[in-house]
Scaffold this active site. Structure first.
Site, PDB file in Angstrom:
ATOM      1  N   ASP A   1       0.822  -1.207   0.000  1.00 58.86           N
ATOM      2  CA  ASP A   1       0.000   0.000   0.000  1.00 58.86           C
ATOM      3  C   ASP A   1       0.861   1.263   0.000  1.00 58.86           C
ATOM      4  OD1 ASP A   1      -2.015  -1.814   0.250  1.00 58.86           O
ATOM      5  OD2 ASP A   1      -2.779  -1.070   2.174  1.00 58.86           O
TER       6      ASP A   1
ATOM      7  N   HIS B   1       3.601  -2.478   3.135  1.00 57.08           N
ATOM      8  CA  HIS B   1       3.665  -1.093   2.647  1.00 57.08           C
ATOM      9  C   HIS B   1       4.995  -0.859   1.953  1.00 57.08           C
ATOM     10  CE1 HIS B   1       0.593  -0.939   5.824  1.00 57.08           C
ATOM     11  NE2 HIS B   1       0.085   0.112   5.175  1.00 57.08           N
TER      12      HIS B   1
END
Length: 697
Positions: free
Chosen positions: A88, A233
């Site tokens: 992400d 992430h």
């Protein structure tokens, strides 16, 4: 006259509408940067306020969910022994390439949920993601939080789709909402946002949240990489632990027979479809606008810093020059007043019936021993010359001539005068009784060719009058003192100035080829090698414009004329001696502080509004208060030097609303007119007869 009819010459228009439109476009660009930079700022507590659960069909479903046309929610889980790594918040110029390098080395593929604004910043990284066999999903345009209105969510996803389409040629079909997690943690707000704004998107949640954003250590992150959809992430901070966890977990799990694929590949879904050409074009336009907005914001921050530094530097130099000049004036005033021979006062007058009697009486009433006053009526259509003649004052002469302009009237009076000391006076100016005697004293120094007096605003009632009063006081008592110390005084004002006849001769008389004849004339005297000084105790009172329209006309003429004079004397920049001082010091100062900085000031004002809209109110208020405090302190110093009351200082902050914008527009319009080679005729202000010495003086 044409065909017996008078041709009306149009005034230069203040293009308020054009300036307003330009400022709105500027604000729109800055607002785009503010939206991209601040609207979706990360907030670790973004989901805390929403405790309403999503429908059971969603919270009890698998990680990949589809909203059917009839409103039902269907979901699918990944097959056994399959791991879909998802990343992400990218793309990130540092960490995304390092993640891609690890994936490529181990022949693993993953899904990247990218933020649209960051795709616009790094489209080459988005293309690198797809080139490695990975896929891209939408993570909104600004990392917007849950609970966002449906229209905003639709906008976010549309912009993200356009950004990805422009960068990669593909249209994303997977969606992960920021701050979302596993299905059982899906909130009502997140579900509503997906249902209202994202039809056609597959909502991709997670089976295992590694919590890598907390940086718990590479080992802890690696232990959370398990079969199913894994959340990681590749942006938002230091992701070294995430990269290290991938290096250890991927080969270990591959050795156990697990495969690392994209979400679509795991579920047997087709790859993201090609984006239509129109969407790619919209994405390109969006990226260009975003990059322009970002560059503009950085430019304005730079300009603000430069303006602050220059403003503080200017104030420091002014205060230093003031200290030197005050000592110089004190030494000058310790000497007794000298008689320097007869003084000829030249008063050019065109339709000055309202003020001319007061002007002439104040000149004759001065205490200097020998004064002749020559009033040159430059084709007045009122009773200017008749009023002077009926006064019957000794030593006052009236010369009538056809209208030829102020410089011609001054030159006529100079030719007809007898004194070697000349005082040039506007027809709306009233002298204090000792002004002429004090004004001419510096001419006792044979090096001095001209002396600037101290002009004060007589009609200083009301806001406009107070603002002009402050402007005059600051300009005369700070800038003129600085110019004298630097030996580059660019202007002896037409309202009150004394000149040595020899200096006038060396300058070739009063020039008529610029609208600011006083500035042009003074520059010519400087370039001829004469010194020009400022005498603050020689005070004259003048009538300032009483309306914004009159102020606009006066200042437009002044500004345009000053630019003409600067261009006319531009060669001084490369010369030595007195001309070089004027060119490099005087013209440089005028160019920087009276042209360039005012041209950038409207953009800085717009940035201030942008700061209020998108940044901290407290920070914006503090910056504004700081600027205002410096202005008030500067004005207070100038008022003290001029022995004026501090009362008008309360009106200074209000200048930011109207007066300062008018001055900006004057500079902008004058610059445009100068660049286009426009011509501007001399404008005369409507007089009301308010030029008088106040009772308190």
């Amino acid at each position: 006259m044409t065909g017996g009819k008078r041709v009306r010459r149009r005034e230069p228009r203040a293009h308020w509408v054009l300036l307003a439109l330009a400022m709105l476009v500027l604000l729109a660009e800055l607002s785009l940067d503010g939206y991209v930079t601040h609207a979706g700022a990360e907030d670790g507590d973004a989901r805390a306020a929403d405790t309403t659960p999503a429908p059971v069909a969603a919270t009890a479903g698998a990680a990949v969910q589809r909203l059917e046309s009839d409103g039902r929610v269907t979901s699918r889980a990944l097959p056994a022994r399959t791991i879909a790594l998802t990343f992400d918040d990218g793309p990130d110029p540092v960490w995304t390439p390092r993640v891609l390098e690890v994936l490529a080395r181990h022949r693993a593929r993953a899904t990247f949920f990218e933020v649209g604004s960051r795709v616009n910043e790094h489209p080459e990284i988005a293309r690198e993601v797809l080139a490695g066999g990975n896929e891209i999903g939408s993570h909104t345009f600004t990392h917007v939080r849950s609970g966002t209105p449906a229209w905003r969510m639709r906008l976010e996803l549309t912009l993200t789709g356009n950004a990805v389409a422009a960068a990669t040629g593909r249209r994303p079909v997977l969606l992960r909402l920021p701050y979302s997690s596993s299905p059982d943690a899906l909130t009502g707000a997140e579900f509503s946002a997906w249902r209202a704004a994202a039809p056609g998107y597959l909502l991709t949640l997670t089976d295992h949240d590694t919590g890598d954003w907390r940086r718990p250590g590479a080992g802890a992150i690696a232990r959370q990489i398990k079969p199913g959809i894994v959340m990681l992430h590749d942006s938002g901070g230091d992701r070294a632990q995430t990269v290290a966890a991938l290096e250890s977990a991927i080969p270990r799990l591959q050795a156990q027979g697990y495969r690392f694929v994209t979400v679509s590949e795991a579920l047997g879904l087709p790859p993201a479809p090609a984006a239509p050409a129109a969407q790619r074009w919209r994405g390109q336009a969006l990226r260009a606008a975003q990059l322009a907005a970002s560059g503009l914001a950085r430019l304005l921050i730079f300009l603000m810093i430069v303006a602050v530094v220059l403003g503080l530097f200017r104030l420091a130099v002014q205060l230093g020059a003031v200290a030197v000049h005050v000592r110089r004036v004190r030494r000058r005033h310790r000497r007794p007043l000298q008689y320097l021979g007869p003084v000829s006062v030249i008063v050019p007058a065109y339709n000055e019936a309202a003020n001319i009697a007061a002007t002439v009486r104040s000149l004759i009433g001065n205490d200097y021993p020998a004064i002749e006053v020559i009033v040159v009526d430059d084709g007045s259509t009122d009773d200017t010359s008749g009023i002077v003649e009926r006064l019957g004052l000794p030593g006052v002469h009236v010369i009538r001539q056809d209208n030829a302009g102020k410089p011609a009237a001054l030159n006529t009076g100079i030719r007809r005068s007898r004194g070697d000391v000349l005082v040039l006076v506007d027809g709306d100016t009233v002298f204090e009784p000792g002004a002429i005697g004090r004004l001419v004293q510096p001419l006792a120094d044979a090096r001095v060719g001209a002396v600037s007096g101290n002009t004060k605003v007589a009609n200083r009632g009301g806001l406009l009058g107070r603002w002009q009063h402050l402007e005059y006081v600051i300009g005369f008592n700070l800038d003129r003192r600085l110019f004298e110390v630097a030996r580059c005084m660019p202007t002896v004002p037409g309202a009150i100035g004394a000149f040595r006849r020899a200096a006038v001769h060396d300058a070739g008389g009063v020039p008529a080829d610029t609208l600011a004849e006083d500035t042009d004339f003074t520059m010519a005297i400087l370039r001829a090698g004469w010194l020009v000084v400022y005498e603050p105790e020689a005070v004259a009172w003048t009538e300032a414009p009483a309306t914004l329209r009159q102020l606009w006309r006066q200042r437009h003429r002044w500004c345009y004329g000053t630019m003409q004079a600067m261009w006319k004397h531009r060669g001084a920049v490369l010369q030595r001696g007195a001309s070089g001082r004027l060119g490099r010091r005087g013209l440089g100062y005028l160019l920087l502080f009276q042209v360039l900085l005012p041209l950038t000031a409207p953009m800085i004002d717009v940035y201030g509004l942008y700061s209020v809209l998108f940044l901290s109110w407290g920070r914006a208020a503090a910056v504004w208060a700081g600027f205002t405090a410096v202005q008030v302190a500067t004005a207070a110093v100038a008022l003290r030097l001029d022995r004026e009351r501090y009362g008008p200082l309360w009106s200074l902050p209000l200048q930011q609303i109207v007066y300062r914008q008018l001055m900006y527009l004057v500079v902008i319009q004058s610059t445009v007119a100068a660049l286009l080679g426009g011509r501007l005729r001399w404008h005369r202000m409507i007089r009301t007869g308010s030029a008088a010495i106040p009772d308190r003086v």
